[in-house]
Design an enzyme around this catalytic site. Structure first.
Site, PDB file in Angstrom:
ATOM      1  N   ASP A 275       0.838  -1.203   0.000  1.00 50.10           N
ATOM      2  CA  ASP A 275       0.000   0.000   0.000  1.00 50.10           C
ATOM      3  C   ASP A 275       0.874   1.255   0.000  1.00 50.10           C
ATOM      4  OD1 ASP A 275      -1.942   1.912   0.266  1.00 50.10           O
ATOM      5  OD2 ASP A 275      -2.484   1.402   2.336  1.00 50.10           O
ATOM      6  N   LYS A 282       1.580   8.008   0.405  1.00 49.46           N
ATOM      7  CA  LYS A 282       2.011   8.071   1.805  1.00 49.46           C
ATOM      8  C   LYS A 282       3.393   8.719   1.901  1.00 49.46           C
ATOM      9  CE  LYS A 282      -0.307   3.800   3.342  1.00 49.46           C
ATOM     10  NZ  LYS A 282      -1.170   4.396   4.357  1.00 49.46           N
ATOM     11  N   ASP A 352      -5.790   6.483  -0.657  1.00 51.15           N
ATOM     12  CA  ASP A 352      -5.161   5.677   0.395  1.00 51.15           C
ATOM     13  C   ASP A 352      -6.195   4.938   1.246  1.00 51.15           C
ATOM     14  OD1 ASP A 352      -3.131   4.593   1.837  1.00 51.15           O
ATOM     15  OD2 ASP A 352      -2.603   6.425   2.943  1.00 51.15           O
ATOM     16  N   ARG A 356     -11.094  -0.467   2.377  1.00 51.02           N
ATOM     17  CA  ARG A 356     -12.556  -0.558   2.454  1.00 51.02           C
ATOM     18  C   ARG A 356     -13.162  -0.804   1.071  1.00 51.02           C
ATOM     19  NH1 ARG A 356     -12.689   5.310   5.064  1.00 51.02           N
ATOM     20  NH2 ARG A 356     -10.670   4.518   5.727  1.00 51.02           N
TER      21      ARG A 356
HETATM   22  N1  BES Z   1      -3.208   0.254   5.289  1.00 51.24           N
HETATM   23  C1  BES Z   1      -3.585   1.541   5.761  1.00 51.24           C
HETATM   24  C2  BES Z   1      -3.868   1.568   7.249  1.00 51.24           C
HETATM   25  C3  BES Z   1      -2.679   1.418   8.173  1.00 51.24           C
HETATM   26  C4  BES Z   1      -2.045   2.538   8.660  1.00 51.24           C
HETATM   27  C5  BES Z   1      -2.271   0.186   8.617  1.00 51.24           C
HETATM   28  C6  BES Z   1      -0.994   2.401   9.533  1.00 51.24           C
HETATM   29  C7  BES Z   1      -1.208   0.040   9.479  1.00 51.24           C
HETATM   30  C8  BES Z   1      -0.576   1.159   9.945  1.00 51.24           C
HETATM   31  C9  BES Z   1      -4.861   2.002   5.059  1.00 51.24           C
HETATM   32  O1  BES Z   1      -5.002   1.581   3.758  1.00 51.24           O
HETATM   33  C10 BES Z   1      -4.824   3.490   5.038  1.00 51.24           C
HETATM   34  O2  BES Z   1      -3.962   4.021   4.395  1.00 51.24           O
HETATM   35  N2  BES Z   1      -5.761   4.133   5.727  1.00 51.24           N
HETATM   36  C11 BES Z   1      -5.826   5.542   5.780  1.00 51.24           C
HETATM   37  C12 BES Z   1      -7.261   5.987   5.616  1.00 51.24           C
HETATM   38  C13 BES Z   1      -7.422   7.455   5.436  1.00 51.24           C
HETATM   39  C14 BES Z   1      -6.850   7.889   4.112  1.00 51.24           C
HETATM   40  C15 BES Z   1      -8.880   7.790   5.512  1.00 51.24           C
HETATM   41  C16 BES Z   1      -5.258   6.006   7.118  1.00 51.24           C
HETATM   42  O3  BES Z   1      -5.491   5.326   8.121  1.00 51.24           O
HETATM   43  O4  BES Z   1      -4.545   6.991   7.125  1.00 51.24           O
HETATM   44 ZN    ZN Z   2      -4.060  -0.163   3.250  1.00 45.81          ZN
HETATM   45 MN    MN Z   3      -4.092   2.879   2.366  1.00 47.35          MN
END
Ligand code: BES
Ligand code: ZN
Ligand code: MN
Length: 509
Positions: A275, A282, A352, A356
């Site tokens: 990801d 990121k 990101d 979901r």
């Molecule tokens: N895979 C990440 C979530 C994650 C973050 C897992 C840190 C482990 C450690 C997920 O896909 C993500 O990026 N979520 C975002 C959502 C946001 C953009 C609404 C997040 O948590 O920042």
């Molecule tokens: Zn993710």
């Molecule tokens: Mn993500």
């Protein structure tokens, strides 16, 4: 393929401690423990086991350990590892599992392959529960996270393991066998989740998942990009289009004869093999950790394999959507609107928030295949890590009875989880001007709005969602847990399935 873990020959031995033929005997030690029920231990190495405590070298606090020689004890085993458990009355299966892992890791550190783990009568954990937990714990110790090193790395392995100090019939042997399968399954999930993103692409993930599942006797189907497009899984495809690597959906089926008639579990796991965040990219710091973004999928695959090996009399369907989230030239952009397989439209505000999306289509597919009860596991939100930290997963869903069953399963498994709310009020945060809803609800309540998004794809079925973003990866090693992928959720899913016959309808036969 790297060798990350091994099984071990684990047996229940009904021998007394002095007779145990092992390189190392692991003895759980409680507070104020006189060790009087362990023959010879008080005499071993001139009373070293007892004097170590008065000297403060070993206090018996949880997870402390000390290795001693057993000269003078009259034992066949030349060494003993004392492992602290704290107050005997507070000792749980959880603590026993960790004690066994510490014992196993200690043996491996000393390159000793034959260990015996002793259950103490002073510990009030039911024999079957203890037997399973000790076997699980020992297997969890037979994992090595540095398997890609080519120089100066030759880990020792546990080969022969005895569980001693427990008396009982065949049910105890079955509990040990169950513990071995659960421990191995956890190691399978750890291996997949630790695998770097360049080695574990969606295609490779599907192949390796399929091989693991087929070896366990599961029905296996791999949906390729053509089939995924035919099914109109627009949410999954929208994430996959930013990558050179095509997506996959791994579908696993456990359909035992004589299964309970009215339940089919649908297990769904997030399988993002890496990801980057996509166009909403990121920051560079810690992005390497995002190779574990398929931990939920790995847990579903490993759990399904264990469910098959244990012949659990419950129909189960596993669905794992697999893709990278990359910022390629064809990647989705913020503001794009995509259509799910179910027909709902989503305005993508942040690429990101991809987990979901892929879960939405996968949950829909699990329903198409006949699931009656859904559970999904996903490294879904940083917000969940902020809310609950690194050792507790967020538990979301409905109705309460189903959540209670899942929560109970997490407790039996030794996976910590805690309930989080999904009040309708939060749904306003996902309102879109032009589509059915957006894919993000902002920073506040981020784990909750993510859960509410997924809920849109669970239909009317009982559904539970475990956000394992914090728990899937251990930042630092603990005496009982190596750094890296934890295998969280594997044992929860198996315990959940094992428990179904206790509440579901009678067999069809
Ligand atoms: N895979 C990440 C979530 C994650 C973050 C897992 C840190 C482990 C450690 C997920 O896909 C993500 O990026 N979520 C975002 C959502 C946001 C953009 C609404 C997040 O948590 O920042
Ligand atoms: Zn993710
Ligand atoms: Mn993500």
């Amino acid at each position: 393929m790297p060798m990350t873990h091994r099984t071990a020959n684990v047996r229940l031995l009904r021998q007394s401690v002095p007779e145990l033929d092992a390189d190392l005997v692991v003895v759980p030690v409680c507070d104020h423990d006189e060790l009087s029920d362990v023959p010879g231990l008080a005499q071993a190495s001139s009373g070293e086991a007892l004097t170590a405590r008065t000297r403060g070298a070993f206090s018996g606090k949880p997870f402390e350990s000390l290795v001693l020689g057993t000269q003078g004890a009259g034992w066949r085993a030349p060494r003993v590892a004392l492992v602290g458990v704290g107050p005997a009355a507070a000792c749980t299966a959880d603590i026993l599992r960790r004690v066994a892992t510490i014992g196993g890791l200690t043996a491996r550190a000393h390159r000793l392959g034959r260990v015996a783990v002793l259950m103490r009568a002073s510990i009030g954990v039911a024999p079957e529960v203890a037997a399973q937990a000790l076997a699980e714990g020992v297997l969890l110790a037979n994992y090595d996270g540095a398997s890609l090193k080519t120089a100066d790395h030759a880990p020792g392995w546990l080969e022969e393991v005895a569980i001693a100090g427990l008396d009982g019939g065949a049910a105890l042997d079955a509990a040990v066998a169950r513990g071995v399968i659960l421990g191995e399954a956890t190691n399978h999930a750890r291996e997949l989740a630790n695998e770097p993103g360049n080695r574990l692409t969606p295609r490779v993930f599907a192949e390796r998942g399929a091989a693991l599942a087929a070896a366990a006797g599961l029905g296996v189907e791999v949906l390729d990009e053509t089939r995924i497009a035919e099914l109109k899984m627009g949410l999954l495809l929208s994430i996959a289009q930013g990558s050179q690597e095509p997506p996959r959906v791994l579908v696993l089926r456990h359909e035992p004869a004589g299964a309970v008639s009215n339940v089919t579990l649908g297990l769904v796991g997030k399988g993002i093999t890496f990801d980057t965040g996509g166009i909403s990219i990121k920051p560079a710091d810690n992005m390497d950790k995002m190779k574990d973004d398929m931990s939920g999928g790995a847990a579903v695959i490993a759990a399904m394999a264990a469910i098959a090996r244990l012949n659990v009399p419950v129909r189960c369907i596993g669905v794992v959507p697999m893709t990278e989230n990359m910022p390629g030239g064809r990647a989705i952009k913020p503001g794009d609107v995509v259509t799910s397989a179910e027909g709902k439209t989503v305005e993508i505000l942040n690429t990101d928030a991809e987990g979901r999306l892929v879960l939405g289509d996968a949950l829909w597919y699990a329903r198409q295949l006949g699931a009656t009860h859904l559970i999904d596991l996903a490294t879904l939100t940083g917000a969940c890590v902020v809310a609950l930290g690194k050792t507790t997963s967020g538990l979301f869903g409905r109705p309460q009875v189903w959540l209670d069953r899942v929560h109970d399963a997490t407790r039996r498994a030794g996976d910590r989880a805690w309930p989080m709310p999904i009040f309708d009020d939060y749904k306003d945060l996902l309102k879109s001007e032009i589509a059915d809803f957006t894919n993000t609800g902002g920073r506040a309540g981020g784990a909750i709005t993510a859960a509410l998004f997924i809920k849109e794809f669970a239909g009317d079925l009982p559904w539970a969602h475990l956000d394992i973003a914090g728990t899937a990866w251990a930042e630092e090693a603990k005496p009982y847990q190596p750094k890296g992928a934890t295998g969280v959720g594997v044992r929860t899913l198996v315990e959940l399935a094992l428990n179904v016959p206790s509440w579901a309808g009678a067999s069809t036969r």
